[in-house]
Design an enzyme around this catalytic site. Sequence first.
Site, short mmCIF file in Angstrom:
data_model
loop_
_atom_site.label_atom_id
_atom_site.label_comp_id
_atom_site.label_asym_id
_atom_site.label_seq_id
_atom_site.Cartn_x
_atom_site.Cartn_y
_atom_site.Cartn_z
N LEU A 213 3.87 1.75 -3.50
CA LEU A 213 3.03 2.03 -4.66
C LEU A 213 2.66 3.51 -4.68
O LEU A 213 2.04 4.02 -3.75
CB LEU A 213 1.76 1.17 -4.61
CG LEU A 213 2.01 -0.34 -4.54
CD1 LEU A 213 0.69 -1.09 -4.49
CD2 LEU A 213 2.87 -0.82 -5.70
N GLY B 71 0.17 -1.37 4.58
CA GLY B 71 -0.45 -0.49 3.60
C GLY B 71 -0.10 -0.89 2.19
O GLY B 71 -0.40 -1.99 1.74
N ASP B 72 0.57 0.01 1.48
CA ASP B 72 0.97 -0.25 0.09
C ASP B 72 2.48 -0.45 -0.03
O ASP B 72 3.05 -0.19 -1.07
CB ASP B 72 0.51 0.88 -0.82
CG ASP B 72 1.14 2.22 -0.47
OD1 ASP B 72 1.66 2.37 0.65
OD2 ASP B 72 1.13 3.12 -1.33
N GLU B 73 3.09 -0.92 1.05
CA GLU B 73 4.54 -1.14 1.06
C GLU B 73 4.86 -2.63 1.09
O GLU B 73 4.26 -3.39 1.83
CB GLU B 73 5.17 -0.48 2.29
CG GLU B 73 5.00 1.01 2.33
CD GLU B 73 5.49 1.62 3.63
OE1 GLU B 73 5.76 2.82 3.62
OE2 GLU B 73 5.60 0.89 4.65
#
Length: 155
Positions: free
Chosen positions: A45, A86-88
């Site tokens: 993201l 995280g954002d992965e």
Amino acid sequence: RIHHLAHHDLLTGLPNRVSFMEQLDHLMALAGAGEQELALLFIDLDHFKRVNDSLGHLAGDALLQTVARRITGVLRATDLVARFGGDEFMVLLSGSTRPDDAADVARKLLAAIEVPLRVEGRPISVTPSIGIAMYPDDGATSAELIKHADTAMYL
């Protein structure tokens, strides 16, 4: 319950990195034996840190939960999705997948994830970067495949 907690992300309920890697290795072995292709999509993201910094971690958490639901809503039941950290997120498309099929799924994921949502009355939108790697063409091991999908995000 302990097994579930060890293999799933608490925030999204998706499989976690450990679980994904186990399943990826297993599915790569099956695909190699059956001479099938797999497509690995690495989703990151863009500028997610800005959401956490400006609106707080609760807003970031709500965004991650929404993105997880949107990703699973686009995929088939046979596809694998995980929160990698995280954002992965990682998506594995299996079953005689061609590069064009993977690109079509990536376009659908982009469209689904980009739709703004409201958190605490404020609209939030985030754009994803998606890299695609094909097994066996782009890597013989899970580490190589992930590395190539990660690199593809920046091409």
